[in-house]
Design a protein around this motif. Structure first.
Motif, PDB file in Angstrom:
ATOM      1  N   ALA A 167       4.657  -8.753  58.197  1.00 42.10           N
ATOM      2  CA  ALA A 167       5.503  -7.928  57.330  1.00 42.10           C
ATOM      3  C   ALA A 167       5.221  -6.442  57.535  1.00 42.10           C
ATOM      4  O   ALA A 167       6.139  -5.619  57.591  1.00 42.10           O
ATOM      5  N   SER A 177      19.145 -12.022  59.840  1.00 42.14           N
ATOM      6  CA  SER A 177      17.896 -11.484  60.379  1.00 42.14           C
ATOM      7  C   SER A 177      17.955 -11.455  61.898  1.00 42.14           C
ATOM      8  O   SER A 177      18.532 -12.335  62.532  1.00 42.14           O
ATOM      9  N   ILE A 191      18.372  -4.980  54.922  1.00 41.98           N
ATOM     10  CA  ILE A 191      17.861  -5.862  53.872  1.00 41.98           C
ATOM     11  C   ILE A 191      16.662  -5.183  53.212  1.00 41.98           C
ATOM     12  O   ILE A 191      15.731  -4.775  53.891  1.00 41.98           O
ATOM     13  N   PRO A 192      16.713  -5.036  51.898  1.00 42.75           N
ATOM     14  CA  PRO A 192      15.709  -4.196  51.243  1.00 42.75           C
ATOM     15  C   PRO A 192      14.382  -4.879  50.944  1.00 42.75           C
ATOM     16  O   PRO A 192      13.698  -4.487  50.025  1.00 42.75           O
ATOM     17  N   PHE A 193      14.005  -5.877  51.666  1.00 47.14           N
ATOM     18  CA  PHE A 193      12.733  -6.528  51.368  1.00 47.14           C
ATOM     19  C   PHE A 193      11.822  -6.527  52.575  1.00 47.14           C
ATOM     20  O   PHE A 193      12.269  -6.633  53.715  1.00 47.14           O
ATOM     21  N   ALA A 194      10.537  -6.438  52.292  1.00 51.37           N
ATOM     22  CA  ALA A 194       9.560  -6.487  53.365  1.00 51.37           C
ATOM     23  C   ALA A 194       9.552  -7.878  53.972  1.00 51.37           C
ATOM     24  O   ALA A 194       9.830  -8.865  53.302  1.00 51.37           O
ATOM     25  N   ASN A 238      22.539 -12.431  54.387  1.00 54.99           N
ATOM     26  CA  ASN A 238      21.499 -11.702  55.100  1.00 54.99           C
ATOM     27  C   ASN A 238      21.335 -12.257  56.503  1.00 54.99           C
ATOM     28  O   ASN A 238      21.068 -13.436  56.689  1.00 54.99           O
ATOM     29  N   THR A 269      11.462  -8.992  56.375  1.00 58.01           N
ATOM     30  CA  THR A 269      12.680  -9.363  57.097  1.00 58.01           C
ATOM     31  C   THR A 269      13.214  -8.120  57.782  1.00 58.01           C
ATOM     32  O   THR A 269      13.018  -7.010  57.338  1.00 58.01           O
TER      33      THR A 269
END
Length: 703
Positions: free
Chosen positions: A618, A88, A6-9, A86, A11
């Motif tokens: 994060a 997690s 997942i390309p987001f900080a 997504n 997660t």
RNA sequence: GCGCCCGUAGCUCAGCGGAUAGAGCGCUUGCCUCCGGAGCAAGAGGCCGCAGGUUCGAGUCCUGCCGGGCGUACCA
């Protein structure tokens, strides 16, 4: 189902785009069923489908997400975001496994399982009797990194260097030594290698003197309009000097029409030396009375300024009277010198051996400085005879043939190829002396037969890619099947901000000069940043940081990209450079030192890692992900022969460490967060050290 | 002519067919009583060379063109 990170900080988990692909199919089928696409063009119907896809993908993703979540799979969260599912992870649990794994494996973290295929990496091919320069530097840095990365990926690797200890360059150098400089070598043996390189450069300047002069005249004729316009005036001047004759007419005529001047068409020996001062006077006049450049239709823009043209004239002028008349005789002498090598003249061979030793001592020192160690040292001199024998065999086989008086292999014809692909390769000179190809044919075979390798890599600049294809193909045609496992890793050239590097121009940055400049700068900075270190420590750090920066600069560009070597830039240790990564490592070391925690100690509680909240911060997650990525990056870097990927990796890791460092206090945090963060710092330190090690860059604990 | 490579921010470069194209340098503005300021945060700055195509989706793959570099029989 294809998964990606997942390309987001904030997660940590896996994402699937399956619903996006599915949605378009579903939508298409629905619209077809309702007849909504009737009569529409392909483009129009596609547009209609695409309009409906995003919302449908999100619908599907939501349905899938609910199903997975209901299954109680131990995932922390399952969400549908813009058509992606997504998933997690439970970050505390994954982090504990990861950190424990890194600390347990230590220096082995990142290494892949053993592989059977033995790989030989041939790199660092400097020539004795010549200087080790910035081009060799890129080669050695890439070679060292490639070899270490392949080893980490699991291959048994053999490092080989291939020293050009014989060939025309050696003959020219030794001719110049004997003729002009015998006995002048420095008393200090350590200085002799470099001195020899200067002798070579001088021999080149002497032997090419006429060519350089004529090249300059040709350049003037081509792009100096003022000069060409002045030729008429020069003619009158010469007339007065009584140098009239066929040669002058020829010379001026060629220049007026921007044609090359052919030396052998000049009858009088001294016409150019006589002409020369007038050229200089004219060039000086052009510098002093410069007119603004006016573009002329159909005339190419000049590539040089009047100052540059005058400088070239001035560089040649002092030698004109003495050198010009002698060049032909010198060239003859060089030929005779070559014959002495060919018949193994005892005195000459002894001289060769002694001077060769001067260069080799230099190379051993440089290799040590750059962290290059070799399992095998190949020398061109050792494969001359085996190469000759192979050429002979190929001639007998009919694979090679005599064409224009020398043995060649017409590869395309032998393969029955219509289109020009491998072309023709000469494999021995017409006078029987060996070429690079003669020797490489023998050497390549030797690698497989004597050293038991399964794959042989040539780390050599990209200009030789056709040549290496030719070598491999010829060996295959000769029935040597393993040649298919010989592969060229061609990297782009090193250039200078002002253009191409050429020994002729005398603008080749010598490795020793670069290294000295970098070390001076590194010492200055250490003095400023960390004056309390002991002088031994300062010297060590200067070396680690200085050489590290140099290597990083060579590795932080993809092999398909030209490196523009700017000494000023190499001396800047800010930003995207080795010290940034090394500094992160040093700070991680310092935190661990303050905590008094050894890695064995940390290992004790790594299994129960608890960042003290449901989800790590994060920046903690970002750092964990980066630490986790090393093994995969090693494999990819090895598979693609791209050290750059690991260079990017260590930089990214250092960056994430900085983010973490500024957001999350370690030592002041309450337990269990403190221990968890400490273990994370230890794992990061290990990953940084391991990554740098694969690049051949040292990781200082203090700096 | 043929072949290979490159073209992304002012400059130097990243970018594994996927979500909002990122770094460094340079420029502007902040941040050391706090594990080391070789650092951090923020701002400005993009027809991803051009045109088609493939794909649910292209900076990324394919084709053509433009611009630059390199190679193309006795240099290494």
């Amino acid at each position: 189902m294809e998964l990606r990170a997942i390309p987001f900080a904030g997660t940590w988990g896996a994402a699937s785009s399956v619903c996006r692909a599915l949605a378009s199919e579903v939508v298409l089928r629905e619209l077809e069923a309702t007849g909504a696409l009737e009569g529409l063009s392909k483009k129009e119907s596609k547009k209609k489908v695409n309009e409906a896809v995003p919302t449908r993908a999100q619908d599907l993703a939501e349905q899938v997400a609910v199903r997975i979540a209901a299954g109680q799979n131990g995932f922390a969260r399952v969400e549908a975001v813009s058509g992606y599912v997504n998933i997690s992870f439970d970050a505390n649990a994954v982090a504990a496994r990861l950190v424990g794994e890194v600390l347990r494996q230590g220096v082995a973290y990142g290494r892949g399982g053993p592989r059977g295929e033995v790989v030989m990496v041939e790199h660092s091919q400097p020539n004795t009797h010549k200087a080790f320069h910035v081009g060799h530097l890129r080669n050695t840095c890439l070679g060292v990194a490639t070899s270490r990365i392949l080893a980490a990926a699991g291959y048994p690797v053999k490092d080989a260097t291939y020293i050009g200890d014989i060939g025309m360059h050696v003959i020219k150098c030794l001719w110049c030594y004997e003729r002009f400089h015998r006995g002048e070598e420095p008393a200090d043996p350590a200085a002799r290698g470099r001195w020899l390189g200067e002798i070579y450069a001088e021999s080149d300047a002497r032997l090419n003197f006429r060519k350089d002069v004529l090249d300059l005249l040709h350049l003037l004729a081509r792009e100096d309009q003022v000069f060409v316009a002045a030729i008429d005036r020069l003619l009158k001047y010469l007339w007065r000097m009584n140098t009239e004759g066929e040669d002058i007419a020829y010379l001026l005529g060629r220049m007026t029409h921007a044609q090359e001047i052919k030396e052998d068409l000049l009858r009088e020996e001294d016409v150019i030396p006589k002409f020369w001062p007038i050229v200089g006077a004219q060039l000086r006049d052009e510098v002093e009375n410069q007119k603004p450049y006016v573009p002329v239709e159909g005339v190419p823009e000049p590539t040089t300024t009047p100052e540059e043209r005058l400088a070239r004239w001035e560089a040649l002028a002092p030698q004109m009277d003495e050198w010009w008349p002698q060049v032909p005789a010198w060239r003859e002498e060089v030929k005779e010198t070559f014959q002495r090598w060919e018949r193994q003249d005892e005195e000459f061979v002894a001289l060769w051996q002694e001077t060769r030793g001067w260069s080799l001592a230099d190379f051993e020192r440089i290799f040590a400085e750059l962290g290059a160690r070799f399992d095998v040292w190949f020398f061109e001199s050792q494969v001359e005879e085996p190469g000759r024998r192979m050429v002979q065999e190929m001639l007998e086989q009919g694979l090679a043939e005599i064409s224009d008086g020398l043995p060649v292999v017409k590869i395309d014809a032998k393969l029955g190829l219509e289109t020009e692909t491998y072309r023709t390769l000469p494999i021995l000179r017409s006078d029987g002396t060996t070429l690079y190809s003669t020797k490489d044919l023998a050497l390549t075979k030797l690698k497989f037969e004597e050293y038991g390798v399964d794959r042989a890599l040539w780390v050599v600049d990209v200009r030789q890619s056709l040549y290496f294809q030719q070598i491999a193909k010829i060996l295959e045609l000769a029935g040597f099947d393993q040649a298919a496992q010989a592969q060229h890793i061609g990297y782009e050239m090193v250039r200078l901000p002002e253009g191409v590097i050429s020994s002729r121009k005398g603008n080749v940055p010598i490795y020793d000069d670069i290294r000295d400049a970098v070390l001076v700068r590194a010492r200055e900075i250490i003095e400023e940043k960390n004056p309390d270190l002991s002088s031994e420590a300062k010297e060590q750090v200067a070396r680690q940081v200085g050489i590290g920066s140099l290597k990083y600069a060579m590795l932080a560009r993809d092999i398909t990209k030209v490196v523009v070597f700017d000494l000023e830039e190499a001396l800047s240790f800010d930003g995207h450079a080795a010290p940034y990564v090394q500094y992160a490592h040093a700070r991680a070391c310092r935190i661990l030192e303050h905590a008094g925690a050894t890695e064995e100690h940390l290992l004790g509680f790594a299994d129960g890692l608890d960042f003290g909240s449901e989800q790590p911060e994060a920046t903690e997650l970002g750092l964990l992900q980066a630490v986790a990525a090393l093994p995969e990056e090693v494999q990819r870097s090895a598979a693609e022969y791209r050290p750059l990927l690991l260079t990017n990796y260590v930089y990214e890791l250092a960056k994430r460490f900085n983010d973490f460092y500024h957001a999350c206090p370690v030592l002041q945090s309450p337990e269990p967060t403190r221990s968890a963060r400490l273990a994370l710092v230890a794992a990061t330190r290990q990953a940084l050290a391991n990554g740098l090690d694969l690049l051949g860059i040292e990781a200082p604990a203090v700096m």
